[in-house]
Write a protein that holds these residues in place. Structure first.
Motif, mmCIF file in Angstrom:
data_model
loop_
_atom_site.group_PDB
_atom_site.id
_atom_site.type_symbol
_atom_site.label_atom_id
_atom_site.label_comp_id
_atom_site.label_asym_id
_atom_site.label_seq_id
_atom_site.Cartn_x
_atom_site.Cartn_y
_atom_site.Cartn_z
ATOM 1 N N ALA A 93 49.591 28.209 39.717
ATOM 2 C CA ALA A 93 49.755 29.663 39.708
ATOM 3 C C ALA A 93 49.211 30.241 38.404
ATOM 4 C CB ALA A 93 51.221 30.028 39.880
ATOM 5 N N LEU B 68 45.365 30.167 38.386
ATOM 6 C CA LEU B 68 44.837 31.184 39.302
ATOM 7 C C LEU B 68 44.961 32.583 38.710
ATOM 8 C CD1 LEU B 68 46.078 30.072 42.823
ATOM 9 C CD2 LEU B 68 43.717 30.271 42.040
ATOM 10 N N LEU B 69 46.139 32.861 38.140
ATOM 11 C CA LEU B 69 46.369 34.199 37.589
ATOM 12 C C LEU B 69 45.466 34.447 36.390
ATOM 13 C CD1 LEU B 69 50.220 34.644 37.845
ATOM 14 C CD2 LEU B 69 48.464 35.847 39.114
ATOM 15 N N THR C 77 41.960 35.100 37.701
ATOM 16 C CA THR C 77 41.859 36.441 38.293
ATOM 17 C C THR C 77 41.813 37.503 37.207
ATOM 18 O OG1 THR C 77 43.331 35.565 39.976
ATOM 19 C CG2 THR C 77 42.824 37.888 40.115
ATOM 20 N N GLU C 78 42.706 37.350 36.231
ATOM 21 C CA GLU C 78 42.778 38.341 35.157
ATOM 22 C C GLU C 78 41.452 38.408 34.400
ATOM 23 O OE1 GLU C 78 45.083 40.466 34.337
ATOM 24 O OE2 GLU C 78 44.391 41.120 32.364
ATOM 25 N N VAL D 292 38.523 37.697 35.415
ATOM 26 C CA VAL D 292 37.438 38.284 36.209
ATOM 27 C C VAL D 292 37.635 39.780 36.372
ATOM 28 C CG1 VAL D 292 36.397 38.340 38.512
ATOM 29 C CG2 VAL D 292 36.964 36.159 37.463
ATOM 30 N N THR D 293 38.901 40.200 36.618
ATOM 31 C CA THR D 293 39.119 41.591 37.006
ATOM 32 C C THR D 293 39.339 42.533 35.830
ATOM 33 O OG1 THR D 293 41.455 41.136 37.300
ATOM 34 C CG2 THR D 293 40.071 41.011 39.267
ATOM 35 N N LEU E 215 36.465 44.794 34.854
ATOM 36 C CA LEU E 215 36.143 45.724 35.943
ATOM 37 C C LEU E 215 37.179 46.836 36.042
ATOM 38 C CD1 LEU E 215 35.101 43.099 38.629
ATOM 39 C CD2 LEU E 215 33.624 44.827 37.623
ATOM 40 N N ILE E 216 38.465 46.451 35.850
ATOM 41 C CA ILE E 216 39.526 47.454 35.943
ATOM 42 C C ILE E 216 39.380 48.468 34.813
ATOM 43 C CG2 ILE E 216 42.022 47.805 35.795
ATOM 44 C CD1 ILE E 216 42.351 45.132 37.264
#
Lengths: 215, 199
Positions: free
Chosen positions: A18, A21-22, A25-26, A28-29, A32-33
């Motif tokens: 977990a 994965l988190l 994700t963080e 990558v995003t 962009l956010i």
């Protein structure tokens, strides 16, 4: 004993997966956010100061209170100062109401836009709806020097029924923006348009991080 | 036939809100308007489908004694990833659904179905269960929101409704109104069931 080891190990593996994965994700995003938030704010600035074609991050240091304020200066196509956009976050009924206020170079309010709010749905949230926005627009376009307080407090602003706290907070935010404008007005006229400070990446980052907590 | 029952039980017989009474906190929060109810319903349905299938797949690996913390970790990870991905790649969707996604992490329906169903059944049945529960949840939210938005704001999906627009009862979109409509709808469902049983 063996059972406990097994369970511990299982939880460890799940938590590790977990976590990875988190983190992925963080990573990558997150950029962009940030970019999306910056775009949303850029759109909001254009909306509240339509004359401006370009915005520069500016700062003003109040030597008396030793506080630094940020605002954006809007420039028209030929480099003249169109006005400023100030971001304020007055305390509303259920948290800060983040909004931008556009003020033209004469000190007149051009428009406002709510970026994030946690007001009661259907009551305080009406701040961003025509039912409140239209009368407010009318007020600032018709009256030269409107008293920006809700009617209950002796002002000219038609507050929202059953959401006086939100309406008061809104007025407080607009007045804060106007106060800052009055302080920076000499700076605006004194400094020729030749000083468009380019928005450095560091500036943008700190700017957007303020908008971060909008949940 | 059996499969169909897995799908439809969530809609009426085991409706997550009116019968199982799970997820009441987000229910009361979002049912002040039809738009919000629909957004929450759709977001929760997708999360439920993902978590049910995944938990069903690993159900035989998870030691029984620690299954709840494992489920919570999986669901929280899943929801957080979806939240971030939507915010990054679809800002428009994030603007309309974004506020519901953090609420889903604490939505007991997701954990409730993982524990009560997905941990004991295969992935296909679990998916059907998730779809049925999701639809049931969305319908229940919409029922509540229909009365609350109509009576409290005189609107439906944001469009003014002539007669009700004149003098809406603000209390209906606030918390007390939510409880009232919720209670009355449960009573109505029980009444209809009782009537059906005596016939």
């Amino acid at each position: 004993m063996k059972d406990m080891l097994h369970m511990g190990l299982f939880l460890f593996v799940i938590a590790a997966v977990a976590g990875v994965l988190l983190a992925y994700t963080e990573s990558v995003t997150a950029p962009l956010i940030l970019e999306n938030q910056r775009k949303a704010e850029e759109l909001a600035r254009r909306e509240v100061l339509p004359n401006a074609e370009k915005f520069n991050e500016s700062q003003f240091t109040d030597t008396v209170a030793s506080q630094t304020y940020s605002y954006s200066t809007g420039l028209t196509g030929n480099g003249e100062i169109a006005g400023v956009v100030v971001k304020v976050a007055p305390k509303g009924y259920a948290g800060p109401i983040e909004m931008v206020v556009g003020i033209d170079k004469t000190g007149k309010i051009n428009g406002y836009k709510i970026l994030a709010q946690k007001e009661t749905p259907g009551l305080g949230t009406k701040l961003s709806e025509p039912v409140f926005a239209e009368p407010f627009k009318k007020l600032i376009s018709e009256k030269a020097t409107p008293v920006l307080l809700v009617k209950k407090d002796g002002g000219d602003v038609d507050g929202i029924t059953a959401a006086t706290i939100s309406s008061r907070a809104f007025c407080k935010g607009v007045n804060e923006a106007l106060d800052l404008f009055k302080k920076v007005q000499p700076q605006l006229t004194a400094i020729p348009q030749a000083l468009p400070l380019p928005a450095t990446p560091a500036d943008t980052a700190s700017q957007t991080s303020i908008t971060g907590g909008n949940q | 036939m059996n499969r169909l029952a897995e799908l439809t039980k969530g809609i009426w017989k085991e409706n997550p809100i009116f019968v199982i009474s799970l997820g009441i906190c987000p229910t009361l929060a979002v049912t002040s308007s039809m738009t919000n109810a629909l957004g929450m319903g759709i977001a929760a349905t997708f999360v439920l489908m993902g978590s049910n299938v995944f938990i069903s797949l690993i159900r035989n690996l998870v030691p029984g004694k620690i299954r709840i913390p494992v489920y919570i970790m999986i669901i929280a990870t899943f929801v957080t990833m979806i939240d971030k991905l939507i915010a990054a790649f679809s800002p428009a969707l994030s603007a309309s659904l974004g506020i519901f996604i953090p609420l889903i992490v604490v939505n007991c329906i997701i954990l409730g179905r993982a524990e009560a169903y997905a941990s004991k059944n295969g992935p296909m049945d679990s998916l059907l269960d998730a779809i049925g529960m999701g639809i049931g949840f969305t319908i229940a939210l919409s029922c509540l929101a229909f009365f609350r938005e109509l009576l409290g704001e005189g609107k439906l999906y944001g469009f003014p409704i002539p007669f009700f627009k004149a003098d809406p009862a603000l209390i209906m979109i606030m918390a007390p109104g939510g409880f009232m409509v919720f209670g009355l709808l449960i009573a109505l469902k029980r009444f209809m069931e009782a009537k059906g049983a005596t016939k």
